[in-house]
Write a protein that holds these residues in place. Structure first.
Motif, short mmCIF file in Angstrom:
data_model
loop_
_atom_site.label_atom_id
_atom_site.label_comp_id
_atom_site.label_asym_id
_atom_site.label_seq_id
_atom_site.Cartn_x
_atom_site.Cartn_y
_atom_site.Cartn_z
N ILE A 107 0.84 -1.19 0.00
CA ILE A 107 0.00 0.00 0.00
C ILE A 107 0.88 1.25 0.00
N ALA A 157 -8.21 1.49 1.26
CA ALA A 157 -7.21 0.62 0.63
C ALA A 157 -7.76 -0.80 0.62
N VAL A 215 -6.80 1.67 -4.23
CA VAL A 215 -6.82 2.71 -3.21
C VAL A 215 -7.74 3.82 -3.70
#
Length: 244
Positions: A107, A157, A215
């Motif tokens: 991420i 996310a 995301v």
């Protein structure tokens, strides 16, 4: 005996010094498929590489060492927190001292590579991470949860989403977020693009099984130039992939 779990090993350049020391001293290395295998050049000559828990335990019985060092290397495209906890519990029950060495999450790492802001000052109020990997354990998808989070100013996310539910979840997000909200899309091969939420929802029949990470930022009050600059690619359903 020690079992060292090295998390998020998808890029050798981001390995910590402590993780590298564990790799250098390991008697058995167990890497996920998407682990950056260039880091294996640091293993000692006697180290053995295994591909499954069963293979690791068979080798443990043959080696019969009291100071055995097992190094487990995971990557988010292959693993999940649920699976990692299960594996650690199995080795702990087998008499191993278990340690966890966290790495840099995809991420953070992949979005930073793509210059995609995870948070925006004055807009974000929280950060929400949803891992779809546990769905293999029979968990039920809840679109209403996605809709509730989308109604807030949280960055969303979404990691390893099950393909059959992802489009439904994105439609739930779209009911509360602006059509021009930037969405970061990364497939399981590490290729990424940034498109608008409107473009993503319009895909419909896209092959979502290739998705590793999505995301979605909170809806912008205005569209910053920085975010628009990245929204220059398109995801094409007919080609089942990403086109730039």
């Amino acid at each position: 005996m020690r079992y060292s779990l090295l998390k998020n090993m998808g890029n050798a350049d981001y390995a910590t010094i402590k993780a590298l020391k564990r790799i250098q001293s390991g008697d058995i290395i167990w890497p996920d498929a998407h682990v950056d295998h260039t880091i294996l050049r640091h293993i000692k000559e006697t180290c053995r590489i295994c591909n499954s828990m069963e293979e690791v335990f068979r080798l443990c019985r043959r080696m019969d060492k009291k100071d055995l060092q097992i190094v487990r290397m995971t990557e988010e495209r292959d693993s999940s927190s649920l699976r990692e906890r299960f594996e650690s519990a199995v080795f702990q029950a087998s008499g191993f001292d278990v340690e966890i060495l966290p790495g840099i999450s995809n991420i953070n790492r992949i979005t930073a590579t793509g210059s995609f802001p995870l948070t925006v000052r004055g807009r974000n109020e929280s950060f929400w991470v949803w891992d779809g990997a546990p769905f293999s354990m029979g968990k039920t998808f809840d679109a209403s949860l996605w809709e509730q989070v989308a109604a807030t100013n949280a960055t969303m996310a979404i990691v390893n989403p099950p393909a059959r539910h992802l489009f439904k979840g994105l439609c739930a997000i779209a009911t509360h977020r602006h059509a021009h909200t930037p969405v970061f899309f990364c497939n399981k091969n590490g290729q990424y693009t940034v498109v608008s939420l409107e473009q993503v929802v319009a895909l419909g029949a896209f092959d979502w099984s290739a998705c590793h990470l999505l995301v979605v930022n909170p809806s912008p009050r205005s569209i910053p130039r920085m975010e628009l600059a990245h929204s220059t690619t398109a995801m094409v359903p007919e080609e089942r992939g990403i086109a730039s």
